[in-house]
Design an enzyme around this catalytic site. Structure first.
Site, PDB file in Angstrom:
ATOM      1  N   GLN A  91       0.872  -1.293  -0.109  1.00 18.86           N
ATOM      2  CA  GLN A  91       0.275  -0.040  -0.044  1.00 18.86           C
ATOM      3  C   GLN A  91       0.870   1.000  -0.384  1.00 18.86           C
ATOM      4  O   GLN A  91       1.671   1.782   0.622  1.00 18.86           O
ATOM      5  CB  GLN A  91      -1.279  -0.158   1.049  1.00 18.86           C
ATOM      6  CG  GLN A  91      -2.127   0.947   1.616  1.00 18.86           C
ATOM      7  CD  GLN A  91      -3.043   1.163   2.540  1.00 18.86           C
ATOM      8  OE1 GLN A  91      -2.913   0.455   3.546  1.00 18.86           O
ATOM      9  NE2 GLN A  91      -3.992   2.113   2.715  1.00 18.86           N
ATOM     10  N   VAL A  93       0.163   4.159  -0.851  1.00 19.80           N
ATOM     11  CA  VAL A  93      -0.846   5.894  -0.035  1.00 19.80           C
ATOM     12  C   VAL A  93      -1.677   5.189   1.397  1.00 19.80           C
ATOM     13  O   VAL A  93      -2.291   4.551   0.792  1.00 19.80           O
ATOM     14  CB  VAL A  93      -1.456   6.386  -1.182  1.00 19.80           C
ATOM     15  CG1 VAL A  93      -2.201   7.661  -0.377  1.00 19.80           C
ATOM     16  CG2 VAL A  93      -0.929   7.061  -2.242  1.00 19.80           C
ATOM     17  N   HIS A  97      -7.893   2.578  -0.399  1.00 17.99           N
ATOM     18  CA  HIS A  97      -7.948   2.963  -1.767  1.00 17.99           C
ATOM     19  C   HIS A  97      -8.717   2.258  -2.308  1.00 17.99           C
ATOM     20  O   HIS A  97      -7.931   0.822  -2.317  1.00 17.99           O
ATOM     21  CB  HIS A  97      -7.365   4.193  -2.443  1.00 17.99           C
ATOM     22  CG  HIS A  97      -6.142   3.334  -2.245  1.00 17.99           C
ATOM     23  ND1 HIS A  97      -5.487   3.731  -1.154  1.00 17.99           N
ATOM     24  CD2 HIS A  97      -5.210   2.578  -2.939  1.00 17.99           C
ATOM     25  CE1 HIS A  97      -3.510   3.537  -1.722  1.00 17.99           C
ATOM     26  NE2 HIS A  97      -4.045   2.203  -3.070  1.00 17.99           N
ATOM     27  N   HIS A  99      -9.226  -0.126  -6.164  1.00 19.16           N
ATOM     28  CA  HIS A  99      -8.743   0.097  -7.119  1.00 19.16           C
ATOM     29  C   HIS A  99      -9.987  -0.715  -8.469  1.00 19.16           C
ATOM     30  O   HIS A  99     -10.027  -1.931  -7.691  1.00 19.16           O
ATOM     31  CB  HIS A  99      -7.438  -0.681  -7.991  1.00 19.16           C
ATOM     32  CG  HIS A  99      -6.478   0.159  -7.010  1.00 19.16           C
ATOM     33  ND1 HIS A  99      -5.299   0.182  -7.662  1.00 19.16           N
ATOM     34  CD2 HIS A  99      -5.438  -0.400  -5.958  1.00 19.16           C
ATOM     35  CE1 HIS A  99      -4.330   0.850  -6.968  1.00 19.16           C
ATOM     36  NE2 HIS A  99      -4.427  -0.042  -5.514  1.00 19.16           N
TER      37      HIS A  99
HETATM   38  P1  DGP Z   1      -1.462   1.492  -4.206  1.00 25.56           P
HETATM   39  O1  DGP Z   1       0.117   0.605  -4.687  1.00 25.56           O
HETATM   40  O2  DGP Z   1      -2.197  -0.008  -3.944  1.00 25.56           O
HETATM   41  O3  DGP Z   1      -1.107   1.570  -2.395  1.00 25.56           O
HETATM   42  O4  DGP Z   1      -1.787   1.967  -5.093  1.00 25.56           O
HETATM   43  C1  DGP Z   1      -1.967   3.575  -4.812  1.00 25.56           C
HETATM   44  C2  DGP Z   1      -1.798   4.198  -6.210  1.00 25.56           C
HETATM   45  O5  DGP Z   1      -2.026   5.827  -6.201  1.00 25.56           O
HETATM   46  C3  DGP Z   1      -1.221   3.969  -7.408  1.00 25.56           C
HETATM   47  O6  DGP Z   1      -1.576   2.955  -8.341  1.00 25.56           O
HETATM   48  C4  DGP Z   1      -0.924   5.332  -7.439  1.00 25.56           C
HETATM   49  C5  DGP Z   1      -1.894   6.361  -7.129  1.00 25.56           C
HETATM   50  N1  DGP Z   1      -1.706   7.665  -6.555  1.00 25.56           N
HETATM   51  C6  DGP Z   1      -0.870   7.592  -5.829  1.00 25.56           C
HETATM   52  N2  DGP Z   1      -0.714   9.015  -5.980  1.00 25.56           N
HETATM   53  C7  DGP Z   1      -0.774   9.658  -6.603  1.00 25.56           C
HETATM   54  C8  DGP Z   1      -1.032  11.443  -6.871  1.00 25.56           C
HETATM   55  O7  DGP Z   1      -1.327  11.555  -6.166  1.00 25.56           O
HETATM   56  N3  DGP Z   1      -2.982  11.787  -7.488  1.00 25.56           N
HETATM   57  C9  DGP Z   1      -3.272  10.133  -8.513  1.00 25.56           C
HETATM   58  N4  DGP Z   1      -4.218  10.830  -9.558  1.00 25.56           N
HETATM   59  N5  DGP Z   1      -2.860   8.972  -7.885  1.00 25.56           N
HETATM   60  C10 DGP Z   1      -1.901   8.732  -7.333  1.00 25.56           C
END
Ligand code: DGP
Length: 140
Positions: A91, A93, A97, A99
């Site tokens: 993870q 972030v 979330h 997907h």
């Molecule tokens: P995960 O690896 O499951 O934590 O997915 C996090 C996702 O968040 C990754 O696919 C990229 C996306 N992401 C990270 N930062 C940002 C951002 O600032 N804006 C957007 N739109 N997506 C982001």
């Protein structure tokens, strides 16, 4: 107060291509999509992982994830979807979330990740029993 990237999107401090927003949930395009149209669905309230999600947000979050999945066929021509969530491990972030990724046959995702294993004799029953016991204990 938590100030992760997705809180910044909720607060309007960071721009994302939003596809839905209401008081409880926001959905926006992942900026590094697995396939184009890949959406992230998040609670507006800061929640770290699924285990921290309050009962009253389960319905809004997953109802929106389902609605986004349903929209992927008319909007993008997807034949199906992949719906997933990393919790702690992988993870990137620390704001829950979901997907929602549009899928089509032959898109190449199959086998790309999720390598499968096999149970040795007795292991399958043992794992099921351990999970049943933990669920019973949690239910009190
Ligand atoms: P995960 O690896 O499951 O934590 O997915 C996090 C996702 O968040 C990754 O696919 C990229 C996306 N992401 C990270 N930062 C940002 C951002 O600032 N804006 C957007 N739109 N997506 C982001």
């Amino acid at each position: 107060m938590a100030t992760d990237t997705f809180c910044q999107i909720v607060n309007g401090e960071l721009i994302a291509h939003e596809v839905w927003r209401d008081d409880e949930v926001v959905a926006f395009l992942d900026h590094r999509p697995v396939f184009k149209g890949h959406v992230l669905v998040i609670p507006t309230r800061h929640v770290d992982t699924l285990l921290d999600l309050p009962e009253e947000l389960i319905q809004p979050l997953f109802t929106l994830a389902r609605r986004i999945a349903a929209a992927m066929t008319p909007a993008l021509g997807a034949e199906g979807t992949f719906v997933a969530m990393n919790n702690v491990v992988s993870q990137s972030v620390p704001h829950l979330h979901v997907h929602v990724v549009p899928r089509s046959k032959g898109d190449g995702l199959r086998g790309f990740f999720w390598p499968r294993t096999r149970y040795a004799a007795g292991e399958e029953a043992e794992h099921a029993a351990r999970l049943r016991a933990a669920l019973s204990a949690a239910a009190g």
